[in-house]
Design a protein around this motif. Structure first.
Motif, PDB file in Angstrom:
ATOM      1  N   THR A  95       9.769   9.336  -2.257  1.00 14.81           N
ATOM      2  CA  THR A  95       9.307   8.273  -3.145  1.00 14.81           C
ATOM      3  C   THR A  95      10.317   8.127  -4.269  1.00 14.81           C
ATOM      4  O   THR A  95      10.727   9.121  -4.871  1.00 14.81           O
ATOM      5  N   GLU A 113       4.956  -0.237  -4.665  1.00 13.93           N
ATOM      6  CA  GLU A 113       4.203  -0.777  -5.786  1.00 13.93           C
ATOM      7  C   GLU A 113       5.211  -1.565  -6.615  1.00 13.93           C
ATOM      8  O   GLU A 113       6.233  -1.017  -7.039  1.00 13.93           O
ATOM      9  N   ASP A 161       7.971   4.084  -1.243  1.00 11.99           N
ATOM     10  CA  ASP A 161       7.707   5.254  -0.407  1.00 11.99           C
ATOM     11  C   ASP A 161       8.279   4.974   0.978  1.00 11.99           C
ATOM     12  O   ASP A 161       8.119   3.859   1.487  1.00 11.99           O
ATOM     13  N   THR A 175       0.865  -1.180   0.000  1.00 11.95           N
ATOM     14  CA  THR A 175       0.000   0.000   0.000  1.00 11.95           C
ATOM     15  C   THR A 175       0.896   1.223   0.000  1.00 11.95           C
ATOM     16  O   THR A 175       1.777   1.363   0.857  1.00 11.95           O
ATOM     17  N   ARG A 176       0.713   2.087  -0.973  1.00 12.94           N
ATOM     18  CA  ARG A 176       1.526   3.298  -1.065  1.00 12.94           C
ATOM     19  C   ARG A 176       1.226   4.196   0.128  1.00 12.94           C
ATOM     20  O   ARG A 176       0.111   4.235   0.640  1.00 12.94           O
ATOM     21  N   LEU A 177       2.241   4.954   0.563  1.00 11.06           N
ATOM     22  CA  LEU A 177       2.093   5.857   1.702  1.00 11.06           C
ATOM     23  C   LEU A 177       1.530   7.205   1.244  1.00 11.06           C
ATOM     24  O   LEU A 177       2.037   7.787   0.288  1.00 11.06           O
ATOM     25  N   ASN A 178       0.536   7.696   1.952  1.00  9.54           N
ATOM     26  CA  ASN A 178      -0.006   9.030   1.668  1.00  9.54           C
ATOM     27  C   ASN A 178       0.905  10.123   2.205  1.00  9.54           C
ATOM     28  O   ASN A 178       0.900  11.234   1.706  1.00  9.54           O
ATOM     29  N   ASP A 179       1.663   9.805   3.253  1.00  7.25           N
ATOM     30  CA  ASP A 179       2.499  10.803   3.920  1.00  7.25           C
ATOM     31  C   ASP A 179       3.995  10.480   3.775  1.00  7.25           C
ATOM     32  O   ASP A 179       4.776  10.712   4.687  1.00  7.25           O
TER      33      ASP A 179
END
Length: 145
Positions: A29, A59, A44, A21-25
């Motif tokens: 990257t 990813e 990330d 799951t990609r990090l939003n914070d």
């Protein structure tokens, strides 16, 4: 596919990649792509105050070897410093190139021993380790951190 190169352990790792799951914070990257086969990994990272990986997202769009490598990287990256990530990347690179007999301290990398004679596969195997080391360096270099 060659049986020794794509063994059961590699295939098992390739189907069980953690932290997808990609990090939003994310603080940094990094995407890396193998020009030979087109495998691609995006990593990330978020680093803690001590300069260690606090959170990881990725990813992975790679062959089974690249997927297995990403799984091994992600299994053990949390809590690692930039120096440890760089040492793992460098040891893996030297191991694959035949410049050292062991793959270093990172758990599990010995599974890539059968890939050593297949230089065209090395870039895909290195992707995740190159990306996480570069992402950690970028995150720590950011003065807003």
């Amino acid at each position: 596919m060659s049986a020794p190169l794509y063994n059961a352990q590699i295939l098992r790792l390739a189907t069980n990649i953690p932290h997808q799951t990609r990090l939003n914070d994310a603080q940094a990257t990094v995407s890396r792509r193998s020009p030979i086969c087109g495998s691609r990994v995006t990593v990330d990272v978020a680093m803690d105050r001590e300069g260690r990986v606090a959170a990881l997202g990725q990813e992975v769009r790679a062959c089974a070897l690249g997927q297995a490598s990403a799984a091994l990287m992600a299994d053990h990256a949390i809590g690692r410093s930039q120096a440890e990530l760089e040492a793992a990347r460098d040891a893996l690179t030297a191991f694959l190139a035949g410049e050292r007999e062991d793959p270093g301290e990172w758990p599990g990398l010995e599974i890539f021993l059968p890939a050593r004679p297949h230089a065209a596969r090395h870039p895909s195997i290195r992707l995740a380790f190159e990306a996480v080391a570069e992402a950690a360096a970028q995150a720590l270099a950011d003065p807003a951190r």
